[in-house]
Motif scaffolding. Structure first.
Motif, PDB file in Angstrom:
ATOM      1  N   SER A  15       0.813  -1.220   0.000  1.00 43.95           N
ATOM      2  CA  SER A  15       0.000   0.000   0.000  1.00 43.95           C
ATOM      3  C   SER A  15       0.850   1.275   0.000  1.00 43.95           C
ATOM      4  CB  SER A  15      -0.936   0.008   1.211  1.00 43.95           C
ATOM      5  OG  SER A  15      -0.192  -0.025   2.410  1.00 43.95           O
ATOM      6  N   LYS A  16       2.089   1.192   0.518  1.00 44.46           N
ATOM      7  CA  LYS A  16       2.919   2.403   0.551  1.00 44.46           C
ATOM      8  C   LYS A  16       3.361   2.839  -0.844  1.00 44.46           C
ATOM      9  CE  LYS A  16       7.424   0.174   1.424  1.00 44.46           C
ATOM     10  NZ  LYS A  16       8.532   0.040   2.402  1.00 44.46           N
ATOM     11  N   PHE A  17       3.199   1.957  -1.828  1.00 43.20           N
ATOM     12  CA  PHE A  17       3.526   2.298  -3.207  1.00 43.20           C
ATOM     13  C   PHE A  17       2.273   2.580  -4.044  1.00 43.20           C
ATOM     14  CE2 PHE A  17       7.180  -0.487  -1.933  1.00 43.20           C
ATOM     15  CZ  PHE A  17       8.121   0.524  -1.888  1.00 43.20           C
ATOM     16  N   LYS A  18       1.132   2.725  -3.394  1.00 40.57           N
ATOM     17  CA  LYS A  18      -0.117   3.027  -4.092  1.00 40.57           C
ATOM     18  C   LYS A  18      -0.577   4.440  -3.749  1.00 40.57           C
ATOM     19  CE  LYS A  18      -1.934  -1.725  -3.769  1.00 40.57           C
ATOM     20  NZ  LYS A  18      -3.041  -2.536  -3.208  1.00 40.57           N
ATOM     21  N   TRP A  19      -1.192   5.093  -4.720  1.00 42.45           N
ATOM     22  CA  TRP A  19      -1.802   6.384  -4.420  1.00 42.45           C
ATOM     23  C   TRP A  19      -3.023   6.196  -3.527  1.00 42.45           C
ATOM     24  CZ3 TRP A  19      -2.824   7.693 -10.269  1.00 42.45           C
ATOM     25  CH2 TRP A  19      -3.741   6.794 -10.807  1.00 42.45           C
ATOM     26  N   LYS A  20      -3.385   7.248  -2.803  1.00 47.24           N
ATOM     27  CA  LYS A  20      -4.506   7.187  -1.862  1.00 47.24           C
ATOM     28  C   LYS A  20      -5.716   7.891  -2.476  1.00 47.24           C
ATOM     29  CE  LYS A  20      -1.600   6.976   2.282  1.00 47.24           C
ATOM     30  NZ  LYS A  20      -1.158   7.671   3.511  1.00 47.24           N
ATOM     31  N   LEU A  21      -6.451   7.154  -3.304  1.00 44.36           N
ATOM     32  CA  LEU A  21      -7.653   7.730  -3.897  1.00 44.36           C
ATOM     33  C   LEU A  21      -8.758   7.898  -2.874  1.00 44.36           C
ATOM     34  CD1 LEU A  21      -7.833   6.085  -7.448  1.00 44.36           C
ATOM     35  CD2 LEU A  21      -6.637   8.152  -6.696  1.00 44.36           C
ATOM     36  N   GLU A  22      -8.579   7.283  -1.696  1.00 40.63           N
ATOM     37  CA  GLU A  22      -9.556   7.505  -0.618  1.00 40.63           C
ATOM     38  C   GLU A  22      -9.502   8.951  -0.129  1.00 40.63           C
ATOM     39  OE1 GLU A  22      -6.068   5.102   1.285  1.00 40.63           O
ATOM     40  OE2 GLU A  22      -7.112   5.266  -0.663  1.00 40.63           O
ATOM     41  N   ASP A  23      -8.448   9.699  -0.497  1.00 43.15           N
ATOM     42  CA  ASP A  23      -8.426  11.139  -0.203  1.00 43.15           C
ATOM     43  C   ASP A  23      -9.501  11.872  -1.002  1.00 43.15           C
ATOM     44  OD1 ASP A  23      -6.286  10.595   1.406  1.00 43.15           O
ATOM     45  OD2 ASP A  23      -4.780  11.576   0.156  1.00 43.15           O
ATOM     46  N   ILE A  24      -9.967  11.244  -2.095  1.00 41.04           N
ATOM     47  CA  ILE A  24     -11.049  11.829  -2.892  1.00 41.04           C
ATOM     48  C   ILE A  24     -12.391  11.318  -2.370  1.00 41.04           C
ATOM     49  CG2 ILE A  24     -11.936  12.242  -5.220  1.00 41.04           C
ATOM     50  CD1 ILE A  24      -9.240  11.456  -6.340  1.00 41.04           C
ATOM     51  N   TYR A  25     -12.569  10.011  -2.393  1.00 41.52           N
ATOM     52  CA  TYR A  25     -13.774   9.368  -1.835  1.00 41.52           C
ATOM     53  C   TYR A  25     -13.344   8.133  -1.063  1.00 41.52           C
ATOM     54  CZ  TYR A  25     -16.408  12.243  -5.160  1.00 41.52           C
ATOM     55  OH  TYR A  25     -16.933  13.295  -5.865  1.00 41.52           O
ATOM     56  N   SER A  26     -13.791   8.031   0.166  1.00 43.76           N
ATOM     57  CA  SER A  26     -13.415   6.867   0.973  1.00 43.76           C
ATOM     58  C   SER A  26     -14.183   5.618   0.561  1.00 43.76           C
ATOM     59  CB  SER A  26     -13.630   7.147   2.464  1.00 43.76           C
ATOM     60  OG  SER A  26     -14.972   7.518   2.714  1.00 43.76           O
ATOM     61  N   ASP A  27     -15.325   5.787  -0.124  1.00 39.54           N
ATOM     62  CA  ASP A  27     -16.041   4.631  -0.680  1.00 39.54           C
ATOM     63  C   ASP A  27     -16.952   5.104  -1.816  1.00 39.54           C
ATOM     64  OD1 ASP A  27     -18.719   5.350   0.396  1.00 39.54           O
ATOM     65  OD2 ASP A  27     -17.805   4.877   2.339  1.00 39.54           O
ATOM     66  N   ILE A  28     -17.472   4.142  -2.569  1.00 37.31           N
ATOM     67  CA  ILE A  28     -18.254   4.460  -3.770  1.00 37.31           C
ATOM     68  C   ILE A  28     -19.546   5.193  -3.420  1.00 37.31           C
ATOM     69  CG2 ILE A  28     -19.549   3.433  -5.695  1.00 37.31           C
ATOM     70  CD1 ILE A  28     -17.409   1.406  -6.033  1.00 37.31           C
ATOM     71  N   SER A  29     -20.105   4.951  -2.222  1.00 34.48           N
ATOM     72  CA  SER A  29     -21.366   5.609  -1.857  1.00 34.48           C
ATOM     73  C   SER A  29     -21.204   7.135  -1.862  1.00 34.48           C
ATOM     74  CB  SER A  29     -21.844   5.124  -0.488  1.00 34.48           C
ATOM     75  OG  SER A  29     -20.964   5.541   0.539  1.00 34.48           O
ATOM     76  N   LEU A  30     -20.036   7.619  -1.449  1.00 33.32           N
ATOM     77  CA  LEU A  30     -19.791   9.069  -1.464  1.00 33.32           C
ATOM     78  C   LEU A  30     -19.655   9.579  -2.896  1.00 33.32           C
ATOM     79  CD1 LEU A  30     -17.276   9.346   1.524  1.00 33.32           C
ATOM     80  CD2 LEU A  30     -19.705   9.961   1.500  1.00 33.32           C
ATOM     81  N   TRP A  31     -19.047   8.749  -3.746  1.00 34.65           N
ATOM     82  CA  TRP A  31     -18.990   9.094  -5.180  1.00 34.65           C
ATOM     83  C   TRP A  31     -20.400   9.180  -5.750  1.00 34.65           C
ATOM     84  CZ3 TRP A  31     -20.575   6.877  -9.795  1.00 34.65           C
ATOM     85  CH2 TRP A  31     -20.002   7.378 -10.980  1.00 34.65           C
ATOM     86  N   GLU A  32     -21.242   8.214  -5.428  1.00 33.61           N
ATOM     87  CA  GLU A  32     -22.627   8.212  -5.922  1.00 33.61           C
ATOM     88  C   GLU A  32     -23.372   9.459  -5.443  1.00 33.61           C
ATOM     89  OE1 GLU A  32     -23.945   6.341  -8.078  1.00 33.61           O
ATOM     90  OE2 GLU A  32     -22.944   4.391  -8.065  1.00 33.61           O
ATOM     91  N   LYS A  33     -23.088   9.876  -4.239  1.00 29.49           N
ATOM     92  CA  LYS A  33     -23.742  11.062  -3.679  1.00 29.49           C
ATOM     93  C   LYS A  33     -23.384  12.308  -4.489  1.00 29.49           C
ATOM     94  CE  LYS A  33     -24.259  13.515   0.735  1.00 29.49           C
ATOM     95  NZ  LYS A  33     -23.810  13.566   2.159  1.00 29.49           N
ATOM     96  N   ASP A  34     -22.084  12.448  -4.820  1.00 24.29           N
ATOM     97  CA  ASP A  34     -21.661  13.593  -5.627  1.00 24.29           C
ATOM     98  C   ASP A  34     -22.133  13.463  -7.071  1.00 24.29           C
ATOM     99  OD1 ASP A  34     -20.534  15.062  -3.631  1.00 24.29           O
ATOM    100  OD2 ASP A  34     -18.441  14.688  -4.178  1.00 24.29           O
ATOM    101  N   PHE A  35     -22.218  12.243  -7.574  1.00 27.40           N
ATOM    102  CA  PHE A  35     -22.743  12.021  -8.921  1.00 27.40           C
ATOM    103  C   PHE A  35     -24.158  12.590  -9.015  1.00 27.40           C
ATOM    104  CE2 PHE A  35     -24.892   9.637 -12.252  1.00 27.40           C
ATOM    105  CZ  PHE A  35     -23.944   9.526 -13.256  1.00 27.40           C
ATOM    106  N   LYS A  36     -24.986  12.266  -8.030  1.00 29.55           N
ATOM    107  CA  LYS A  36     -26.365  12.778  -8.001  1.00 29.55           C
ATOM    108  C   LYS A  36     -26.387  14.294  -7.820  1.00 29.55           C
ATOM    109  CE  LYS A  36     -28.384   8.502  -6.170  1.00 29.55           C
ATOM    110  NZ  LYS A  36     -28.936   7.832  -4.982  1.00 29.55           N
ATOM    111  N   LYS A  37     -25.443  14.793  -7.005  1.00 20.59           N
ATOM    112  CA  LYS A  37     -25.378  16.237  -6.775  1.00 20.59           C
ATOM    113  C   LYS A  37     -25.055  16.977  -8.073  1.00 20.59           C
ATOM    114  CE  LYS A  37     -23.293  19.632  -3.634  1.00 20.59           C
ATOM    115  NZ  LYS A  37     -22.308  19.845  -2.547  1.00 20.59           N
ATOM    116  N   VAL A  38     -24.119  16.437  -8.863  1.00 23.67           N
ATOM    117  CA  VAL A  38     -23.777  17.043 -10.154  1.00 23.67           C
ATOM    118  C   VAL A  38     -25.007  17.086 -11.052  1.00 23.67           C
ATOM    119  CG1 VAL A  38     -22.446  16.752 -12.282  1.00 23.67           C
ATOM    120  CG2 VAL A  38     -21.326  16.441 -10.071  1.00 23.67           C
ATOM    121  N   LYS A  39     -25.738  15.979 -11.126  1.00 25.86           N
ATOM    122  CA  LYS A  39     -26.961  15.945 -11.940  1.00 25.86           C
ATOM    123  C   LYS A  39     -27.941  17.021 -11.494  1.00 25.86           C
ATOM    124  CE  LYS A  39     -27.565  11.390 -14.020  1.00 25.86           C
ATOM    125  NZ  LYS A  39     -27.971  11.934 -15.314  1.00 25.86           N
ATOM    126  N   GLY A  40     -28.067  17.164 -10.161  1.00 25.35           N
ATOM    127  CA  GLY A  40     -29.001  18.157  -9.628  1.00 25.35           C
ATOM    128  C   GLY A  40     -28.589  19.578  -9.963  1.00 25.35           C
TER     129      GLY A  40
END
Length: 601
Positions: A15-40
């Motif tokens: 993991s120390k050689f992987k980027w931390k995309l959890e800094d953007i979204y810690s899980d897909i549910s938060l991505w889905e929330k922003d996806f809906k927000k963009v649509k709105g």
């Protein structure tokens, strides 16, 4: 030819050689929330239609909502795409990327009314809005830029149609991409050990770097004979792309496709022509380098398939990733303590995805969104070239970091014209650091050759590509038809001009145009050459002038897209409206060539 047959799976990478995309979204549910927000928000912003002239506040509210919409859409798209890049075989993130791409099209269609409607406000009234309101004054340059291009902006309905047409108009490029990345198959050749090996696009350059000339020639022959079998199809797709550019130029009332493309950066066609003319006037330097290559390789004849094999053997030196980080931190010290502090943060805080794994996107890039820190994708292999790649991509990353830290969203996206400057400054400083520390003549010669190859590939070769693009667009605009024979003839003659004094220009090279993806992003490649030249000049200033040059350069990095690219580069002391920076870069090429000629005798 050695190939890595057993790549680790994603979960097997530490993991120390992987980027931390959890800094953007810690899980897909938060991505889905922003996806809906963009649509709105995309639906909500259409409520401003027909109201922008009512008051400065109404215009400001719309522009602020547009920034929020676009920055959140960027975040949604970047996360989905980078998760897919971790493992392109992951169907979950394939689906997320497809959804994010469709959403982006909807977003751009939703906001397409803003500029046309804003420009329907009388110019004096619009400028008085911007000058009388402190918050709205932030958008003054954007408004002035829109007014500059007013004659090329269509009605609201027409702009919406053009926005909706983007997926259709990209068809030629999409067809080429699918053919070039998925469908094309090359024959097998015998490698250095006499074993049958399939030629792939990924292996092609490795074959051209082979010490066995028979392998180089066989790979060259099978690649171009394969493309040649479908040359009429590929000529049709490229011509369709040229005609697309002509269509959009005509619709937006530009005299030519090149002027339409360059006007987006407010760059004069003279800059494009200066580059081609200056390089054409200095082809003797390229010829000198090619003569040295021919001599170093001990060849009676230099062919096109001899241009990539190292003329200096790579010194046997493995550079582990942690050592590469330490080297870069030392090499970039001329950029000052603040820069180094941010660089350390990036190297050690989950910005970088280091090693190759099964299904991971190849190559390297720096990316991110306004709402996140930058990220870098690598496929690190412990070679000196990988150290340069790390320095290069961190240059991009810190350019974005400085910009996003300083600029409002509306100016956070710097133009491609300046995008390669920060990355190449880092490479130049790294080269200047490594050369005096070379432990042998072989190592120094290898580094010098690496630098010269960067010049050849980025300045000379990309300028040749730019000249080809200019020619084929002019042909179509003059009402002439393009077909496979004409494209091959034009491309072959260009190769003769650039390489023909010393190189036996093989007929097969006439098909090279058919495999260059950048020709579907027209009038893009010249920016590699101008950017490399500007960066070379800036690096020289940093090393000779010290802190005053560094301060100007950091100011440039902070400026993002807050002014026109030519003006931004002037902050750093480079004026590309003149051919002088190109000439200065060529002087560095000549000096480097002098050094290598002296070592190789």
């Amino acid at each position: 030819m050695a190939t890595n047959k057993n790549l680790p799976k994603r979960e097997e990478i530490d993991s120390k050689f992987k980027w931390k995309l959890e800094d953007i979204y810690s899980d897909i549910s938060l991505w889905e929330k922003d996806f809906k927000k963009v649509k709105g928000i995309a639906i909500q912003i259409e409520g401003f239609k027909g109201k922008l002239a009512e008051s400065p506040q109404m215009l400001l509210d719309c522009l602020k909502m547009c920034d929020e919409l676009l920055s959140l859409n960027d975040k949604v798209f970047v996360y989905a795409r980078m998760k897919r890049d971790e493992d392109n075989g992951n169907s979950t993130y394939q689906a997320l990327t497809d959804r994010a791409s469709t959403l982006a099209t909807e977003v751009f269609a939703a906001i397409s009314f803003i500029v046309p409607e804003m420009l329907n406000i009388p110019e004096d009234k619009l400028l008085s809005y911007a000058n009388s309101d402190k918050e709205l004054s932030v958008y003054l340059f954007m408004i002035q830029e829109s007014l500059r291009q007013k004659e090329h902006v269509l009605s609201e309905k027409e702009e919406q149609i053009l926005a909706m047409s983007s997926e259709v108009s990209s068809a030629a490029g999409d067809v080429f991409t699918m053919f070039n990345n998925a469908d094309i198959k090359f024959p097998y050749i015998k490698d250095e050990e006499g074993e049958e090996v399939e030629v792939t696009k990924g292996r092609y350059i490795a074959f051209l770097e082979s010490k066995d000339r028979r392998v180089r020639k066989d790979a060259f022959d099978v690649v171009y004979s394969t493309y040649s079998k479908v040359k009429n199809t590929l000529a049709t797709t490229l011509t369709a792309n040229v005609k697309k550019n002509r269509f959009y130029a005509m619709v937006r009332k530009y005299p030519s496709a090149i002027e339409a493309s360059l006007d987006n950066d407010n760059v004069s066609v003279n800059v494009y022509n200066n580059l081609i003319e200056t390089i054409n006037n200095n082809l003797n330097l390229l010829d000198r380098y090619l003569k040295l290559r021919k001599k170093a390789l001990k060849l009676d004849e230099l062919h096109m398939y001899d241009l990539y094999v190292p003329m200096v053997e790579e010194f046997d030196k493995k550079i582990p990733y942690e050592e590469a980080k330490a080297i870069i931190l030392e090499a970039l010290k001329p950029l000052g303590e603040e820069y180094i502090g941010y660089l350390q943060k990036g190297l050690n805080s989950g910005w970088i995805d280091v090693y190759e794994n099964e299904g991971k996107t190849s190559g390297a890039y720096a990316w991110g969104s306004y709402k996140t820190h930058p990220y870098v994708l690598l496929n690190y292999q412990n070679k000196i070239n990988d150290v340069f790649t790390l320095a290069h991509e961190m240059g991009h990353a810190l350019h974005s970091f400085y910009t996003n830290m300083t600029q409002p969203y509306v100016y956070s996206e710097y133009k491609i014209f300046v995008a390669e400057v920060a990355s190449t400054v880092n490479e130049s400083l790294l080269m200047r650091y490594l050369l005096p520390r070379a432990e042998s003549k072989q190592e120094k010669a290898y580094l010098l050759n690496h630098y010269l190859e960067e010049f050849r590939g980025t300045v000379f070769r990309q300028t040749m590509f730019a000249e080809f693009e200019k020619i084929i667009h002019e042909k179509v605009e003059q009402g002439e038809a393009l077909n496979a024979k004409e494209l091959c003839d034009m491309y072959y003659q260009l190769n003769k001009k650039y390489f023909g004094e010393t190189v036996n220009v093989d007929e097969d090279i006439s098909m090279e145009w058919s495999r260059i993806p950048h020709f579907y992003s027209s009038f893009y490649v010249y920016k590699y050459a101008t950017g490399f030249s500007a960066a070379t000049a800036i690096a020289e200033k940093i090393l000779t002038e010290g802190k005053p040059a560094v301060d100007k350069y950091i100011e440039f990095l902070k400026s993002g897209g807050s002014n026109y690219p030519i003006e931004l580069l002037k902050i750093a002391g480079v004026d590309l409206s003149s051919p002088q920076p190109i000439q200065d870069a060529l002087a560095v090429f000549e000096k480097t060539l002098d050094e290598l000629e002296e070592i190789l005798g």
